[in-house]
Structures are given as C-alpha cells and as structure tokens.
Design an enzyme around this catalytic site. Structure first.
Site, PDB file in Angstrom:
ATOM      1  N   ASP A 134       0.353  -1.192  -0.060  1.00 34.49           N
ATOM      2  CA  ASP A 134       0.553   0.009   0.225  1.00 34.49           C
ATOM      3  C   ASP A 134       1.067   1.859  -0.092  1.00 34.49           C
ATOM      4  O   ASP A 134       0.847   2.322  -1.049  1.00 34.49           O
ATOM      5  CB  ASP A 134      -0.926   0.265   1.657  1.00 34.49           C
ATOM      6  N   TRP A 162      -5.342   1.412  -0.013  1.00 37.62           N
ATOM      7  CA  TRP A 162      -5.203   0.958  -1.227  1.00 37.62           C
ATOM      8  C   TRP A 162      -5.596  -0.640  -0.915  1.00 37.62           C
ATOM      9  O   TRP A 162      -6.372  -1.571  -1.506  1.00 37.62           O
ATOM     10  CB  TRP A 162      -4.014   0.962  -2.193  1.00 37.62           C
ATOM     11  N   ASP A 163      -4.902  -0.986   0.407  1.00 38.02           N
ATOM     12  CA  ASP A 163      -4.840  -2.217   1.105  1.00 38.02           C
ATOM     13  C   ASP A 163      -6.660  -2.860   1.187  1.00 38.02           C
ATOM     14  O   ASP A 163      -7.170  -3.839  -0.037  1.00 38.02           O
ATOM     15  CB  ASP A 163      -4.252  -2.373   1.884  1.00 38.02           C
ATOM     16  N   LEU A 164      -7.188  -1.990   1.525  1.00 41.86           N
ATOM     17  CA  LEU A 164      -8.487  -2.310   2.530  1.00 41.86           C
ATOM     18  C   LEU A 164      -9.153  -2.000   0.798  1.00 41.86           C
ATOM     19  O   LEU A 164      -9.943  -2.686   1.077  1.00 41.86           O
ATOM     20  CB  LEU A 164      -8.622  -0.851   3.160  1.00 41.86           C
ATOM     21  N   GLY A 167      -9.013  -5.255  -0.915  1.00 39.38           N
ATOM     22  CA  GLY A 167      -9.641  -6.729  -0.150  1.00 39.38           C
ATOM     23  C   GLY A 167     -10.800  -6.678  -0.176  1.00 39.38           C
ATOM     24  O   GLY A 167     -12.000  -7.968  -0.424  1.00 39.38           O
TER      25      GLY A 167
END
Length: 415
Positions: A134, A162-164, A167
């Site tokens: 991220d 961006w990870d969240l 996901g």
C-alpha cells in the site's frame, strides 16, 4: 456474523492486509474461511501492534473466526496437501484467495488441473507482477503530495487505503465470479492489483481527468476541503473541530448557527456570488469565509459549539484520538452492538468488531476469536481431505503438518 453466505467455503493463503481482509469480509457474512499457514507462521504473524506479551493484535484482528491449517510448505507433501485443500470437492468450495505469485505453488493453472471450476482471486502489487505494498503504491500515484500542510514535503498516510479497498473489492469480485460459476460451471482467475485499485479510484474521483485536462497537479490544501467549504477550527478550550458544508442546506445551517447572516450577505454582495448556491465559490473564497467564522468559533468551548451546531444541523466532527473516541462514544463499545469483549489466543481480552454492515431484520452474531496457528489442521485434514487419525499423526511427527504450541507472536496459547 451474519449467515448470508452460509455454506460457502473459501480457502485463503494470504498475508498482510488486502488478502486477509477479503477473507474476513466473506467470513463475517457467513462463509467458512480456511487459512493455509506455514508451520512457523506467515510473514505477518508477528506484525505490530503487539500485546504486552508479544501476541500480534494485527494478526488476531484480520484472522478472527478463520480456521488455521499449518503446513510445512517447504516439503513436497506439505505443498501437495495445500493444493488438495484449495481444490477440495464440494459445490460451495473451490474458492481461493491469495497474494502469492502468479506462478508457483498456488498458480491458477496448477490448481485448476485439480478442479476445473476453481475461482482464484489473486491480490497483487502491480498488474505486471512487480512487488508493491500500500505505502509504495500510494507514493507512486501521488497521494502523499496532496497530503499535509500547504508548505512542506509529501506526507504518508497511516491508513492502508488501497489495501482495504482492494480487499473489499476482491471479496465482491469473488462473489460475482461464484454467481457466474453457478450459471455456467466455469472457473475463473481474477487479478486484483493494488496499483490498479489506486489509479482506478483516482479516476473515479475525477482526479485523473483533472490532471489530464489541466496539465498540472492539484494544489495541496492541508485541512481545507478541496472544491467545497470544509476546514478545521480551534475552540476556546483548545479542541479542534472539522466543519463541512457541501450542500446549500448545510451552508445555510452553518451561517445561521454562527449568526453570520449579515456579514455573509455583505461579502456575497461584494464578490457578486451566492455561497449558498455555488459550492465551488465556497472553496475559492474559503480564506475570507474562514476569517468571518474564526472569531465566533474561537470564543466558544467545544461543548458550546457542538450544542449550537447540533441544534442547527451543521455537519461537523471533533478531532480526537482513538482512545478518546472509545471513551466518549458508546456506539463503539459492546453496548453499541458493533464490538464484543472477546478473549483471543494471545491471552488478551478486548473489544472485537463484528461485521461493519447492519441488517435491521437480522441479529449480528457473536464476534469470534482468532485461531491459534494450526489449530484446525487435524479437523480440516480429516473432514475435508478424509485423512485418518493415524495419517495425521504421521504428518505431525514428520513436521509436515500440525498445530503450534503458541499463538502468532510467539506467546503460549490458552488451553
């Protein structure tokens, strides 16, 4: 925990945020999620924040409710077992989430030879296979250059946005692919790169178009909301509040709450604009508007300002630390329904969230605890692959499969 996805079986071989958060979203809506973990724990098994005894609160948070199967993935037999778990039969199985490389142990080509209708959702860094997380994606797409004080260098964010987003989008994509499979019987591999998520999001928000058409980057504005009226103010007792007016109604409420009708009308006459009608004008003239508001806000305590704003319907929020938010807002605590006190394998007992969505007609089930590393190895090998107790004992003795004596973080697990 809701039961919308009851019966769905998802296998997860992923670490860090995006892949495990994908599995967590699916689990909290009812799916069974089976993690494949290395015997010694994955790359994120000891990530901070840590409890005082060394247990990873990060790992516990992202993996609560999942089943953990610990395998020695450095051995041919451990790798064979991992692939067999991913491709195990069952109409509601064959769903796989991973952030492992496109080629290798968990390649879709290799796995789909075992199960032709397999759905693989693969979280990636960049679409071309280059590694990224991220924080390296975020700096590469320019967001830190927009963040922080007007004067100064780029400022990294602490939220892995961006990870969240990746996901959550990966969970959506998996459910969409499963729906297609239910009609066609076809499997599918889906790539979910963080870089694509970041750039697509900036495109959806108009920022890519803005740069493409203007030929220049947007200016940094600090805590001033770009394109509308919004900024932070300090109260008489030293607190800070964020005040926002996106709509005409919100602007009118703000002006009324601060008793600024006459001076605001005078400024509108001076500049020949209606701030109630023109959101962009509120941004262009935010310095003059703020100067009118600051004396009144600075003369009021946070409690006095909050009472006045709430009565008028102003859109605002206090700046506070997480510790303060937990202390002040009962909606975050167990009584509010989102959190429950849960004891986890590391020995800590703390507020643990259930699903972030609320379904008025359904009861949110109890928040589950995190697994011990490898806690469900025997259960999954017997129940899903049909291995006998004797065979499972052999795998344990030879260091191919098993359960760790401690929770992630290296601390003893409670009995």
């Amino acid at each position: 925990m809701y039961g919308i996805l009851n019966g769905m079986r998802v296998v997860e071989a992923a670490s860090f945020v995006a892949g495990p958060s994908c599995g967590l979203h699916l689990l909290q809506l009812g799916a069974e999620v089976i993690r494949i973990d290395p015997l010694e724990g994955g790359a994120d098994a000891r990530r901070w924040p840590l409890a005082s005894n060394g247990a990873s609160l990060y790992w516990e948070g992202l993996n609560k409710g999942k089943k953990s199967v610990a395998l020695n993935l450095k051995t041919p037999e451990g790798r064979e077992l991992a692939q067999a778990i991913v491709a195990a039969p069952g109409a509601d199985g064959g769903l796989f989430v991973t952030n492992q490389p496109v080629e290798g142990l968990f390649s879709h080509a290799a796995l789909s030879r075992r199960r032709t209708d397999l759905i693989t959702v693969r979280v990636m860094g960049w679409a071309d296979g280059r590694a990224a997380v991220d924080y390296t994606v975020n700096c590469a797409v320019g967001v830190p250059d927009l963040t922080g004080p007007v004067e100064g260098g780029p400022v990294n964010h602490v939220l892995p946005a961006w990870d969240l987003l990746t996901g959550a989008y990966a969970a959506f994509a998996l459910v969409a692919a499963e729906r297609q499979r239910s009609r066609t019987g076809a499997g599918l591999e889906i790539h979910a790169p963080l870089g694509d998520m970041a750039m697509a999001t900036l495109g959806h928000l108009g920022q890519v178009a803005e740069v493409a058409l203007s030929g220049r980057d947007r200016e940094r504005t600090g805590n001033v909301l770009y394109g509308a009226f919004g900024r932070d103010f300090e109260t008489a007792d030293g607190h800070r509040v964020m005040v926002v007016a996106l709509t005409s109604r919100q602007w009118t409420a703000l002006v009324a709450a601060l008793h600024l009708g006459e001076p605001m009308a005078a400024l509108e006459q001076e500049v020949g604009l209606s701030f109630a009608a023109d959101e962009g004008a509120r941004y262009r003239w935010h310095s003059r508007l703020s100067a009118l508001m600051e004396p009144t806000i600075r003369a009021l305590t946070r409690a006095e300002l909050s009472a006045r704003f709430e009565a008028a319907g102003v859109l605002f929020g206090p700046y506070r630390t997480l510790a303060t938010a937990l202390a002040e807002d009962p909606g975050f605590l167990p009584a509010g329904g989102l959190f429950e006190e849960v004891t986890h394998p590391g020995g800590g007992r703390y507020p643990t969230p259930g699903p972030a969505v609320r379904i008025p007609e359904a009861r949110r089930g109890a928040a589950p605890r995190a697994p011990r590393l490898g806690e469900h190895t025997a259960e999954v090998l017997a129940g899903l692959l049909g291995l006998s107790g004797r065979e499972i004992d052999r795998l344990n003795r030879h260091g191919i499969a098993g359960a760790a004596a401690s929770a992630p973080g290296g601390v003893p697990s409670p009995a």
